[in-house]
Motif scaffolding. Structure first.
Motif, PDB file in Angstrom:
ATOM      1  N   VAL A 266      17.822  34.226  24.400  1.00 17.70           N
ATOM      2  CA  VAL A 266      19.007  35.057  24.628  1.00 17.70           C
ATOM      3  C   VAL A 266      19.423  35.681  23.301  1.00 17.70           C
ATOM      4  O   VAL A 266      19.524  34.980  22.277  1.00 17.70           O
ATOM      5  CB  VAL A 266      20.160  34.191  25.181  1.00 17.70           C
ATOM      6  N   ALA A 267      19.674  36.991  23.330  1.00 14.28           N
ATOM      7  CA  ALA A 267      20.067  37.684  22.096  1.00 14.28           C
ATOM      8  C   ALA A 267      21.475  37.266  21.686  1.00 14.28           C
ATOM      9  O   ALA A 267      22.380  37.182  22.520  1.00 14.28           O
ATOM     10  CB  ALA A 267      20.011  39.193  22.322  1.00 14.28           C
ATOM     11  N   ASP A 268      21.633  37.034  20.392  1.00 11.58           N
ATOM     12  CA  ASP A 268      22.948  36.706  19.845  1.00 11.58           C
ATOM     13  C   ASP A 268      23.869  37.932  19.987  1.00 11.58           C
ATOM     14  O   ASP A 268      23.402  39.076  19.882  1.00 11.58           O
ATOM     15  CB  ASP A 268      22.769  36.360  18.358  1.00 11.58           C
ATOM     16  N   PRO A 269      25.187  37.711  20.202  1.00  7.24           N
ATOM     17  CA  PRO A 269      26.101  38.856  20.323  1.00  7.24           C
ATOM     18  C   PRO A 269      26.026  39.819  19.135  1.00  7.24           C
ATOM     19  O   PRO A 269      26.172  41.035  19.303  1.00  7.24           O
ATOM     20  CB  PRO A 269      27.478  38.193  20.413  1.00  7.24           C
ATOM     21  N   VAL A 270      25.780  39.299  17.943  1.00 10.68           N
ATOM     22  CA  VAL A 270      25.669  40.188  16.764  1.00 10.68           C
ATOM     23  C   VAL A 270      24.486  41.137  16.947  1.00 10.68           C
ATOM     24  O   VAL A 270      24.582  42.343  16.693  1.00 10.68           O
ATOM     25  CB  VAL A 270      25.499  39.356  15.459  1.00 10.68           C
ATOM     26  N   LEU A 271      23.400  40.594  17.424  1.00 10.50           N
ATOM     27  CA  LEU A 271      22.208  41.421  17.657  1.00 10.50           C
ATOM     28  C   LEU A 271      22.466  42.415  18.792  1.00 10.50           C
ATOM     29  O   LEU A 271      22.097  43.603  18.700  1.00 10.50           O
ATOM     30  CB  LEU A 271      21.026  40.495  17.992  1.00 10.50           C
ATOM     31  N   ARG A 272      23.107  41.937  19.841  1.00  9.63           N
ATOM     32  CA  ARG A 272      23.384  42.807  21.001  1.00  9.63           C
ATOM     33  C   ARG A 272      24.169  44.047  20.579  1.00  9.63           C
ATOM     34  O   ARG A 272      23.979  45.130  21.136  1.00  9.63           O
ATOM     35  CB  ARG A 272      24.186  42.044  22.072  1.00  9.63           C
ATOM     36  N   ARG A 273      25.065  43.870  19.600  1.00  9.15           N
ATOM     37  CA  ARG A 273      25.902  44.998  19.172  1.00  9.15           C
ATOM     38  C   ARG A 273      25.089  46.134  18.578  1.00  9.15           C
ATOM     39  O   ARG A 273      25.549  47.267  18.496  1.00  9.15           O
ATOM     40  CB  ARG A 273      26.914  44.506  18.112  1.00  9.15           C
TER      41      ARG A 273
ATOM     42  N   ARG B  21      11.584  36.511  27.931  1.00  4.26           N
ATOM     43  CA  ARG B  21      10.668  35.388  28.191  1.00  4.26           C
ATOM     44  C   ARG B  21      10.216  34.816  26.850  1.00  4.26           C
ATOM     45  O   ARG B  21      10.006  35.563  25.889  1.00  4.26           O
ATOM     46  CB  ARG B  21       9.425  35.883  28.934  1.00  4.26           C
ATOM     47  N   ARG B  22      10.015  33.526  26.854  1.00  2.00           N
ATOM     48  CA  ARG B  22       9.546  32.838  25.647  1.00  2.00           C
ATOM     49  C   ARG B  22       8.200  33.429  25.195  1.00  2.00           C
ATOM     50  O   ARG B  22       7.912  33.548  24.012  1.00  2.00           O
ATOM     51  CB  ARG B  22       9.420  31.353  26.000  1.00  2.00           C
ATOM     52  N   SER B  23       7.383  33.820  26.175  1.00  2.00           N
ATOM     53  CA  SER B  23       6.043  34.325  25.836  1.00  2.00           C
ATOM     54  C   SER B  23       6.119  35.623  25.027  1.00  2.00           C
ATOM     55  O   SER B  23       5.141  36.015  24.393  1.00  2.00           O
ATOM     56  CB  SER B  23       5.236  34.556  27.110  1.00  2.00           C
ATOM     57  N   ALA B  24       7.282  36.277  25.025  1.00  2.00           N
ATOM     58  CA  ALA B  24       7.416  37.518  24.257  1.00  2.00           C
ATOM     59  C   ALA B  24       7.356  37.262  22.754  1.00  2.00           C
ATOM     60  O   ALA B  24       7.280  38.200  21.961  1.00  2.00           O
ATOM     61  CB  ALA B  24       8.718  38.228  24.615  1.00  2.00           C
ATOM     62  N   LEU B  25       7.367  35.997  22.362  1.00  2.00           N
ATOM     63  CA  LEU B  25       7.233  35.689  20.929  1.00  2.00           C
ATOM     64  C   LEU B  25       5.770  35.617  20.505  1.00  2.00           C
ATOM     65  O   LEU B  25       5.465  35.630  19.316  1.00  2.00           O
ATOM     66  CB  LEU B  25       7.900  34.347  20.612  1.00  2.00           C
ATOM     67  N   ARG B  26       4.887  35.518  21.495  1.00  2.00           N
ATOM     68  CA  ARG B  26       3.445  35.399  21.207  1.00  2.00           C
ATOM     69  C   ARG B  26       3.173  34.341  20.126  1.00  2.00           C
ATOM     70  O   ARG B  26       2.466  34.595  19.140  1.00  2.00           O
ATOM     71  CB  ARG B  26       2.873  36.730  20.713  1.00  2.00           C
ATOM     72  N   GLY B  27       3.802  33.189  20.276  1.00  2.00           N
ATOM     73  CA  GLY B  27       3.524  32.087  19.350  1.00  2.00           C
ATOM     74  C   GLY B  27       4.289  32.149  18.038  1.00  2.00           C
ATOM     75  O   GLY B  27       4.195  31.231  17.226  1.00  2.00           O
ATOM     76  N   GLN B  28       5.076  33.201  17.812  1.00  2.00           N
ATOM     77  CA  GLN B  28       5.859  33.268  16.570  1.00  2.00           C
ATOM     78  C   GLN B  28       7.064  32.337  16.717  1.00  2.00           C
ATOM     79  O   GLN B  28       7.534  32.086  17.818  1.00  2.00           O
ATOM     80  CB  GLN B  28       6.381  34.693  16.342  1.00  2.00           C
ATOM     81  N   PRO B  29       7.619  31.859  15.572  1.00  2.00           N
ATOM     82  CA  PRO B  29       8.815  31.024  15.676  1.00  2.00           C
ATOM     83  C   PRO B  29      10.006  31.836  16.179  1.00  2.00           C
ATOM     84  O   PRO B  29      10.036  33.064  16.028  1.00  2.00           O
ATOM     85  CB  PRO B  29       9.060  30.561  14.229  1.00  2.00           C
ATOM     86  N   ILE B  30      10.996  31.163  16.772  1.00  2.00           N
ATOM     87  CA  ILE B  30      12.184  31.873  17.273  1.00  2.00           C
ATOM     88  C   ILE B  30      12.931  32.467  16.076  1.00  2.00           C
ATOM     89  O   ILE B  30      13.258  31.753  15.126  1.00  2.00           O
ATOM     90  CB  ILE B  30      13.121  30.908  18.029  1.00  2.00           C
TER      91      ILE B  30
ATOM     92  N   TRP C 177      19.127  35.053  15.437  1.00  2.00           N
ATOM     93  CA  TRP C 177      19.344  36.231  16.281  1.00  2.00           C
ATOM     94  C   TRP C 177      19.010  35.977  17.744  1.00  2.00           C
ATOM     95  O   TRP C 177      19.532  36.644  18.629  1.00  2.00           O
ATOM     96  CB  TRP C 177      18.543  37.439  15.745  1.00  2.00           C
ATOM     97  N   LEU C 178      18.088  35.058  17.996  1.00  2.00           N
ATOM     98  CA  LEU C 178      17.764  34.710  19.382  1.00  2.00           C
ATOM     99  C   LEU C 178      18.018  33.220  19.576  1.00  2.00           C
ATOM    100  O   LEU C 178      17.694  32.416  18.696  1.00  2.00           O
ATOM    101  CB  LEU C 178      16.292  35.003  19.693  1.00  2.00           C
ATOM    102  N   HIS C 179      18.576  32.864  20.731  1.00  2.00           N
ATOM    103  CA  HIS C 179      18.855  31.457  21.017  1.00  2.00           C
ATOM    104  C   HIS C 179      18.047  31.015  22.226  1.00  2.00           C
ATOM    105  O   HIS C 179      17.851  31.810  23.152  1.00  2.00           O
ATOM    106  CB  HIS C 179      20.337  31.264  21.339  1.00  2.00           C
ATOM    107  N   GLU C 180      17.644  29.768  22.201  1.00  2.00           N
ATOM    108  CA  GLU C 180      16.873  29.253  23.331  1.00  2.00           C
ATOM    109  C   GLU C 180      17.834  28.754  24.405  1.00  2.00           C
ATOM    110  O   GLU C 180      18.722  27.934  24.115  1.00  2.00           O
ATOM    111  CB  GLU C 180      15.973  28.114  22.853  1.00  2.00           C
ATOM    112  N   ALA C 181      17.686  29.247  25.632  1.00  2.00           N
ATOM    113  CA  ALA C 181      18.546  28.787  26.733  1.00  2.00           C
ATOM    114  C   ALA C 181      17.940  27.529  27.354  1.00  2.00           C
ATOM    115  O   ALA C 181      16.786  27.181  27.071  1.00  2.00           O
ATOM    116  CB  ALA C 181      18.660  29.889  27.781  1.00  2.00           C
ATOM    117  N   ASP C 182      18.725  26.871  28.226  1.00  2.00           N
ATOM    118  CA  ASP C 182      18.249  25.615  28.835  1.00  2.00           C
ATOM    119  C   ASP C 182      16.955  25.825  29.613  1.00  2.00           C
ATOM    120  O   ASP C 182      16.101  24.950  29.674  1.00  2.00           O
ATOM    121  CB  ASP C 182      19.315  25.057  29.793  1.00  2.00           C
TER     122      ASP C 182
END
Ligand SMILES: C[S@@+](CC[C@H](N)C(=O)[O-])C[C@H]1O[C@@H](n2cnc3c(N)ncnc32)[C@H](O)[C@@H]1O
Length: 411
Positions: A167-174, A144-153, A157-162
């Motif tokens: 969404v975690a980047d595949p590099v991060l997922r690994r 959820r976007r709220s998991a950033l608590r106001g911090q920038p994306i 490593w994380l991408h904003e979905a529509d």
């Protein structure tokens, strides 16, 4: 009777101390569980969950507190990066996040290291949580976007979905693995030994004392020494084990297990009883007397603990914020759900300029007593100060509803 038996199941199987949740939260959780398991009453619920592991797991989902967010207590992620640099032979660096909840902590650990220049092959993070729902979400790497608590994306490593989710980047997922597990299962980490870094944050406060000791023993037994051990707010781990000492130059909630000085105690079992020994922080102004917490009628505190908290108040009144904070934290090891102590801790953190820690303490007050008006008001001020206007507005509305209820209830 069935309700007591169900509460006992939560205590023995998960180690949870339902007293930390407060009576209203418990009532709501029972109502949710009855709905989820189509049980007419608590007796039917008991019969559903007693011998059926899947039903028990659905039942327990209603009682866990999954709250988490990215880079919670950011200083500890700086400690993680420093520790990784101090231990160049430990590759991949093995990191445990227990409990991981929906994964923000585990993914933050990986992001902090990637950001510092480590490559995925250097990083192996395992997240474990008893909640199947939380692990499903964590494994999907969608937040959820709220998991950033106001911090920038944290790009890239994380991408904003529509739909606005992250969404975690595949590099991060690994770098991150997830699995379901119960922290009280003695075999939980049998096949996963040798962790260099252990995040164990914001679970101990919900556990019974024996469960805390057991969990810490399981964790420390699975560590490769020296290991970095990261605790949550109000969880003074060094009070529970002689094998832990503060991580030098680090956050007061970061510890090292099995450092040379404590080599002989590296595998010592956790202590049965806590001792008060938290670290001090810089000391500013006294806590104003008018802001002192009012004792909640719900919280009956034993006499010895009462003395501790009285001392914390005296120190706060005398402007000795560090010492008052230390007394408060020591008290909270024994009484983790003491609303007065949590509220006082929030005021002390606020007075010391630790806004994030203050917010955490006031949030914990509200876990225990969701109608604590003073804590809501403190959170309004803190949310405003960090520019979280929406959150401040919601909290203000909540405070207004509560005041209205009080007025209506007044004779
Ligand atoms: C408040 S979250 C903490 C998450 C994260 N560590 C943090 O600090 O942001 C507490 C988590 O503990 C989990 N939990 C509760 N009892 C547990 C147990 N016996 N074993 C494993 N996880 C448990 C809950 O499912 C919940 O997700």
């Amino acid at each position: 009777m069935s309700r007591e038996a169900l509460i006992e199941l939560l205590q023995t199987r998960l180690g949870l101390d339902p007293g930390t949740l407060g009576p209203r939260v418990i009532d709501d959780a029972f109502a949710d569980a009855r709905r989820a398991l189509a049980a007419a009453d608590d007796a039917a619920l008991y019969h559903r969950v007693l011998l059926d592991g899947k039903a028990f797991s659905e039942f327990s989902e209603c009682f866990v507190v999954p709250e988490t967010w990215f880079f919670r207590t950011p200083e500890q992620f700086q400690d993680l990066v420093r520790f990784a640099r101090e231990q160049p032979a430990r590759r991949p660096l093995r990191i445990l996040s227990l409990p991981s909840s929906t994964g923000e902590e585990a993914y933050s650990a990986a992001m902090a290291l990637l950001e510092a220049g480590f490559v995925p092959a250097d990083i192996d993070v395992l997240g474990i949580d008893v909640s199947q729902a939380a692990i499903r979400r964590a494994s999907a790497g969608v937040f959820r976007r709220s998991a950033l608590r106001g911090q920038p994306i944290p790009s890239p490593w994380l991408h904003e979905a529509d739909d606005g989710s992250l969404v975690a980047d595949p590099v991060l997922r690994r770098c991150v693995r997830m699995r379901v597990g119960n922290a009280l299962d003695p075999k939980l980490l049998q096949a996963e030994q040798g962790f260099d870094v252990l995040f164990c944050r914001n679970l101990l406060i919900y556990l019974r004392p024996e469960a805390r000791t057991q969990l810490l023993h399981t964790l420390l037994s699975a560590a490769r020494v020296p290991a970095l051990v990261l605790a949550g707010q109000a969880e003074v781990l060094s009070s529970l084990s002689d094998a832990l000492r503060p991580y030098e130059g680090g956050c007061p909630l970061s510890f090292v297990h099995g450092a040379p000085r404590a080599a002989s105690a590296a595998h010592a079992p956790p202590k049965a009883a806590p001792r008060p020994a938290p670290r001090a922080t810089p000391s500013p102004a006294p806590v104003p007397a008018q802001k002192r917490p009012v004792k909640s009628a719900r919280q009956a505190t034993p006499a010895v603990a009462q003395e501790d908290i009285a001392r914390a108040h005296q120190l706060a009144d005398a402007g000795q914020v560090d010492q008052a904070r230390a007394a408060c934290l020591a008290h909270l090891v024994r009484q983790p759900a003491d609303v007065d102590a949590l509220y006082l801790l929030g005021l002390l953190e606020s007075a010391a300029g630790n806004a994030e820690a203050a917010e955490r303490a006031f949030t914990q007050v509200l876990y225990v007593d969701r109608d604590h008006l003073d804590a809501i008001e403190q959170r309004v001020g803190l949310a405003e100060r960090r520019g979280a206007g929406d959150q401040a507005r919601d909290l203000r509305a909540r405070a207004a509803r509560l005041r209205q209820r009080h007025r209506e209830a007044a004779p």
